[in-house]
Structures are given as C-alpha cells and as structure tokens.
Design an enzyme around this catalytic site. Structure first.
Site, mmCIF file in Angstrom:
data_model
loop_
_atom_site.group_PDB
_atom_site.id
_atom_site.type_symbol
_atom_site.label_atom_id
_atom_site.label_comp_id
_atom_site.label_asym_id
_atom_site.label_seq_id
_atom_site.Cartn_x
_atom_site.Cartn_y
_atom_site.Cartn_z
ATOM 1 N N LYS A 207 -26.063 -25.182 22.562
ATOM 2 C CA LYS A 207 -25.378 -25.858 23.666
ATOM 3 C C LYS A 207 -26.366 -26.676 24.507
ATOM 4 O O LYS A 207 -26.027 -27.751 24.995
ATOM 5 C CB LYS A 207 -24.649 -24.846 24.549
ATOM 6 C CG LYS A 207 -23.678 -23.951 23.781
ATOM 7 C CD LYS A 207 -22.590 -24.748 23.115
ATOM 8 C CE LYS A 207 -21.866 -23.928 22.088
ATOM 9 N NZ LYS A 207 -20.490 -23.711 22.175
ATOM 10 N N HIS A 227 -18.222 -31.118 21.469
ATOM 11 C CA HIS A 227 -17.948 -29.705 21.187
ATOM 12 C C HIS A 227 -16.782 -29.642 20.198
ATOM 13 O O HIS A 227 -15.655 -29.310 20.575
ATOM 14 C CB HIS A 227 -17.589 -29.022 22.519
ATOM 15 C CG HIS A 227 -17.581 -27.525 22.468
ATOM 16 N ND1 HIS A 227 -16.867 -26.757 23.355
ATOM 17 C CD2 HIS A 227 -18.197 -26.661 21.647
ATOM 18 C CE1 HIS A 227 -17.060 -25.479 23.076
ATOM 19 N NE2 HIS A 227 -17.855 -25.394 22.059
ATOM 20 N N ARG A 365 -20.443 -11.318 18.423
ATOM 21 C CA ARG A 365 -20.671 -12.532 17.627
ATOM 22 C C ARG A 365 -21.294 -12.224 16.281
ATOM 23 O O ARG A 365 -21.956 -11.196 16.109
ATOM 24 C CB ARG A 365 -21.614 -13.468 18.386
ATOM 25 C CG ARG A 365 -21.035 -14.017 19.683
ATOM 26 C CD ARG A 365 -20.285 -15.283 19.453
ATOM 27 N NE ARG A 365 -19.509 -15.724 20.606
ATOM 28 C CZ ARG A 365 -18.958 -16.937 20.678
ATOM 29 N NH1 ARG A 365 -19.110 -17.807 19.702
ATOM 30 N NH2 ARG A 365 -18.236 -17.272 21.717
HETATM 31 O O1 SAT Z 1 -22.873 -18.815 23.202
HETATM 32 S S1 SAT Z 1 -22.326 -20.043 22.681
HETATM 33 O O2 SAT Z 1 -22.311 -21.038 23.749
HETATM 34 O O3 SAT Z 1 -23.125 -20.529 21.597
HETATM 35 C C1 SAT Z 1 -20.748 -19.741 22.140
HETATM 36 C C2 SAT Z 1 -19.743 -20.405 22.964
HETATM 37 O O4 SAT Z 1 -19.520 -19.984 24.087
HETATM 38 O O5 SAT Z 1 -19.147 -21.391 22.495
HETATM 39 MN MN MN Z 2 -18.728 -23.515 21.272
#
Ligand code: SAT
Ligand code: MN
Length: 581
Positions: A207, A227, A365
């Site tokens: 990000k 995104h 995750r």
């Molecule tokens: O932690 S991340 O930003 O990579 C996952 C998300 O919130 O999209």
């Molecule tokens: Mn994302």
C-alpha cells in the site's frame, strides 16, 4: 555486500548509523535465503510450523494482538503543503515528521539484523514496473516480500541500471501503538514506518509504495496506480477480455479475481492477473493497459472455502504463510468458514472455548506466491500488461446501490468512482460496518489530494481513443430482514457476463438517471434461487433515496473546495437534474 548506486549506498550507511543493527544482510532473493529465514523464525518462535503432512511448507505467525490490521489514524502523507495531501489524508509537515521518526528509529535495531531488500513492482523487464528497496529488521517482512514481490538480485540490477527507486525504512520498533507511524514523503520517494509488523503497515512495497507513493508519481508521469484486481474473462467462444475492478479492503477482490465458473456457466473461464493493485497506462494504441505490480497475494482467510473461493482454498495447503488463524489439535490451520476440522487454539494461541470471540481473527491473512494460484494467467508476466475493456467500481452497501449499472461515459464513470461509499471492514482498525465515502476504494491509499486525483483521472480518459467502459456493482444489498439479496461469489460471473456483453455491444441497457441498468431479460438468472421480486429490487433505482445520496455526495465534494474539477461538478449537477425530472 554493497551497490554501485551511490544514493542507495549512502542511504543504507545512514540508516545503519541511525538504527545500529548488529549486522546487515543484503537479500538476494534465493530459495536458500528464504529457507534460512524460515528456519531462524521457527527457532525463535516468530513462526510456528503447521502440520507438514497436510500443509507442507506452511507456517503460522501470531501478531501482537494490537497489530492485526492497518492503522489509518497513524498513517500520514507528508507533503510540503497540507493542501497537496488533501482532506483525504492525515498530514504532517515533513520536518516535524522526521524529527519524530528520527527519535523512534534511533538505535531501534540494536541486537537485530537489518535486512536490505531490493524489489521490483511489476515484471522485471516491464517499462511500467518501478523498483524500491525496503530496509527492515523483521525477517517475517522479508519472507512475505519474497512471496509478494520480485525481490533480490535482478531488482538490484535494475535499480543500478535505472538509478531511480523508492526508499522504505521499516522497523517493528517495540510494536507499541503509541510509537507506531506509517509516514510517506512523496517528494523524496520515501516511506518511513515503525511500530507495526502487519501487512499494509510493514510490507512497504504494497500500500505504501504501490499505491500511495506510486499514485503521486503516476500523476506526474501520466499513469494511474489503483486499488484494483485484474482478471481475464474468457467467453465460451474463446475470446478473452480484461477487467480491472476496485473494491475496498475485505470486500471480495481476491474472490472475484479467482472466480471459478459455476456449473451452469461452464463455458466461461476466469484468469487471475492480480487481486489488489493495478497500474494503468494509456498505450500508443489509445487503449488503457494494466500490470499487476505484485507477485503474490495477501488475502483474507476467514470465509475462504471450496465454495466461496475454490482457487484460493486450493493454494492454502502448501507454501503459504498464515497470520492470525486458529489451529486444530493436529496443528492444521483453521478459520471461520472452513468446512472441516475444529479449532483447538485461537489466533492468540489460547485454548479455544467458543465463548471468546472468533477462533481466527476476522482479518487473518494468507501470503502466497501468485504462481501457486490455479487460475494464474501467464499474461501477468507480460511486460506491456493487458488491455482493459471494463473498469468496475464497487462498495459494500446494504441499501441504495443496484447490483450493477454502467456509467454514461468516462467523465460520468469518474464521478461514479469518486462517489463510492462502503461499509468499513476488519481490514482497518476501528468500527466495522460504518458507511464512509471511499472513492475508487482509494480513501486509505491515495497519496495526494483527491480533487487533483479526480482531475488526473479525467485527463487520462481524455487521452484514450478506446476508453474502457465503467461500471458500478454492489454484491452486498440486503433485504428488510437483513439478508443478502444476491448470492455473490461464483454467481457474480452472471454480472460479468452482462458487462462483457455490454463491452461487445451485444445487448442494450435500460436508461436510468444514474446510468444504464441491465434489462431484466439480459441478466442470466437461470437456476438461481432468488426471492420473489428480488431481481426487480436489485435492479431498481429509488429516485427519492438517490436524490438524498446526491446531496451527501455534494457535501462530500464540497470539502475539496476550488480544487474540485469543474467537470466533476457538472457531471454531478447533471445527474441530480436527471433525478429531479
Ligand atoms: O494490509 S493490507 O493493506 O495489505 C490489506 C488491506 O487492507 O487491503
Ligand atoms: Mn487491498
């Protein structure tokens, strides 16, 4: 090791002096290096080996319980002028931010190894790709970067050839939220992040680089950093087209990107090019071309099973890093929505009793290389990317937004994207289920003033001879009992089918004040168990509610003052006018 790039060498020397690590390790990206990191982390408890019979080469990391999601309130864009960061970002003056960070980074790597990780975002030989270097004291971050990016020797060579790269300085610090910051200095192509080991806060390529810094860079260089997932859709006649789709975090991008055709739509195939980030550039042919800058997935685990995401589920039994899932008594990973097994320890490692909240954290995750995905498309490696036929915007909205509609043209599509609202999810710290404006699903990720960003979108469109059509979808509409009206998941292919037919001009739409809706007979609902009248409700536009929505959008746009592009204002006015008629 050292580098022939003087700027990189000087920066590494500086960070080494400031952070005072015991040793410095330059990452070459080799398998041997990766295995060494895993072994080291198993030895010190950072990683737990999962059941190697059922899940070979799978590991579990348990985060600090205060460090399980992005922390948007601790994330800053530090431009010289606050106006350039815009009302959409937290801002701090660069001087002040550096003073704060210098103190926190001072000596923070004592007793630790400092890793230098050169990486390339995008195929290594792509003109659209951009490189970066992350310096981190977290071997867990390095292991994730190995799966998520093209990291190591080849990236360093490109940096040495090109001379330009994004710098990311990261330390887990003491993991305290009081001493946690994720700061961006877009004018210096610099990120400094401390106090978190979680995905979006710590894997700076993702990000921080590929969205916040890249969006800023893209504005001056004439491209877009978005995104969005990228998928290839192959129709029964064998023709493939490419779709980019933007949804906020934890709203199903990964599921859509890997969708497997349900039984009654067997002629269709979906190919996965990316599930989170998309870099788009107008090509010489007047079309919009896209690459996925990443090389792996960092997806939400809970809810993943054979039915919701067959392909992702198939990737999770080998070579995967899990964060914050539960485990069964025989040490297999477990999460809510998994159809077999039962949890023995929860995500914190405590005995699971059932009374103490979910077993897996809702934002648990997985990290896995893209090549492990059964629907992975070779085009993901094409240096020039893929040409995009349709762009989809979407949010999670229990009310108002129809299942699908098409924008009238590019400028209207930009307004549709700029007006996206969505309910918050577990992907960010804070309340879940609150509707907030999340334009283009970029609220947490746009590295500059949204008003300028919408202007840039309009400029990009003006350069395209064959602009993609723009759509808005909402899989999350609920009825008065609070039940989802649309089955979602694989059945979303029905909506993609309509979008494809619109791109090929095979069907006409039905005019409405907000855009073109499918005629009921053009949306394939054969064999679907929809409640009576559900389809009509899913494809309806309530003018009264929409008039109210246009007011809210107007209030939101007003925050951006004189910087808001006039074209966007006009497009909004025209739609409000159509709703009033
Ligand atoms: O932690 S991340 O930003 O990579 C996952 C998300 O919130 O999209
Ligand atoms: Mn994302």
């Amino acid at each position: 090791m050292s580098t022939s790039n003087a700027e990189l060498q000087a920066w590494i020397n500086q960070v080494t002096r400031d952070c005072r690590p015991d040793s410095v390790h330059w990452c070459d990206g080799s398998e041997q290096e990766y295995q060494g990191l895993l072994e080291r982390m198993v030895a010190d408890g950072t990683l737990l080996k999962l059941n190697q019979e059922t899940h070979p080469d799978c590991y579990l990391h348990r985060s600090d319980p205060t460090d399980v999601a992005r922390t948007e309130h601790l994330t800053f864009v530090c431009t010289q002028e606050q106006e350039d960061a815009g009302p959409n970002n937290n801002w701090m003056a660069p001087g002040e931010a550096h003073v704060k960070l210098d103190k926190l980074f001072d000596g923070c790597m004592e007793g630790r190894t400092m890793y230098v990780v050169p990486y390339c975002m995008g195929p290594i030989d792509s003109p659209l790709a951009r490189c970066g270097v992350e310096i981190t004291d977290s071997p867990y971050v390095v292991a994730n970067l190995r799966l998520m990016t093209r990291m190591g020797q080849a990236a360093l060579q490109r940096i040495e050839r090109e001379g330009r790269f994004v710098k990311g300085q990261h330390s887990i610090g003491d993991l305290s939220p009081e001493r946690r910051f994720i700061m961006h200095f877009p004018d210096d192509l610099l990120i400094r992040s401390i106090g978190s080991g979680y995905g979006g806060n710590a894997l700076l390529s993702k990000k921080c680089h590929a969205l916040r810094i890249a969006s800023y860079q893209a504005r001056t260089e004439g491209w877009l950093a978005e995104h969005m997932l990228i998928l290839g859709l192959e129709a029964p006649n064998g023709k493939r087209c490419y779709v980019a789709a933007s949804f906020p975090s934890a709203c199903g991008k990964t599921n859509l990107a890997m969708l497997r055709a349900p039984l009654h739509m067997q002629g269709y195939k979906i190919f996965t090019i990316g599930d989170d980030i998309c870099w788009l550039q107008p090509g010489e042919d007047g079309r919009l071309w896209a690459i996925n800058p990443e090389a792996g997935f960092f997806g939400v685990v809970p809810g993943t099973n054979e039915d919701t995401n067959y392909n992702a589920y198939a990737m999770l039994n080998r070579d995967a890093l899990f964060a914050n899932v539960a485990v069964t008594a025989d040490n297999q990973p477990w999460w809510e929505g998994k159809k077999d097994g039962k949890p023995s320890l929860d995500w914190k490692g405590n005995p699971y009793t059932g009374g103490n909240g979910p077993a897996a954290h809702p934002n648990a995750r997985f990290t896995v290389s893209m090549r492990r995905c059964p629907s992975y498309a070779e085009e993901a490696e094409h240096p020039r990317g893929v040409p995009i036929s349709a762009i989809i915007f979407g949010g999670r909205r229990a009310r108002l937004a129809p299942l699908v509609y098409e924008a009238r043209d590019w400028a209207h599509g930009v307004m549709v994207g700029a007006s996206v609202a969505s309910e918050t999810t577990a992907a960010q710290t804070g309340a879940v289920g609150v509707v907030r404006r999340d334009p283009m699903a970029m609220k947490p990720f746009c590295g500059y003033n949204f008003a300028d960003y919408w202007g840039h979108w309009l400029n990009i469109g003006a350069q395209l001879k064959q602009p993609p059509k723009i759509f808005h979808v909402n899989w999350f509409r609920k009825d008065s009992d609070g039940k989802f009206m649309w089955p979602g998941f694989g059945e979303n292919l029905r909506v993609l089918e309509w979008i494809l037919q619109r791109c090929e001009e095979k069907v006409a739409g039905r005019e409405s004040p907000i855009g073109l809706l499918p005629k009921a007979e053009d949306l394939n609902v054969d064999g679907l168990d929809l409640a009576p009248d559900a389809l009509a409700a899913l494809l309806s536009v309530d003018s009264g509610e929409w008039r109210e929505e246009m007011e809210h959008i107007n209030e939101y746009f007003t925050q951006y003052g004189a910087r808001l592009p006039e074209r966007l204002r006009e497009t909004h006015r025209a739609q409000a006018g159509r709703l009033a008629d």
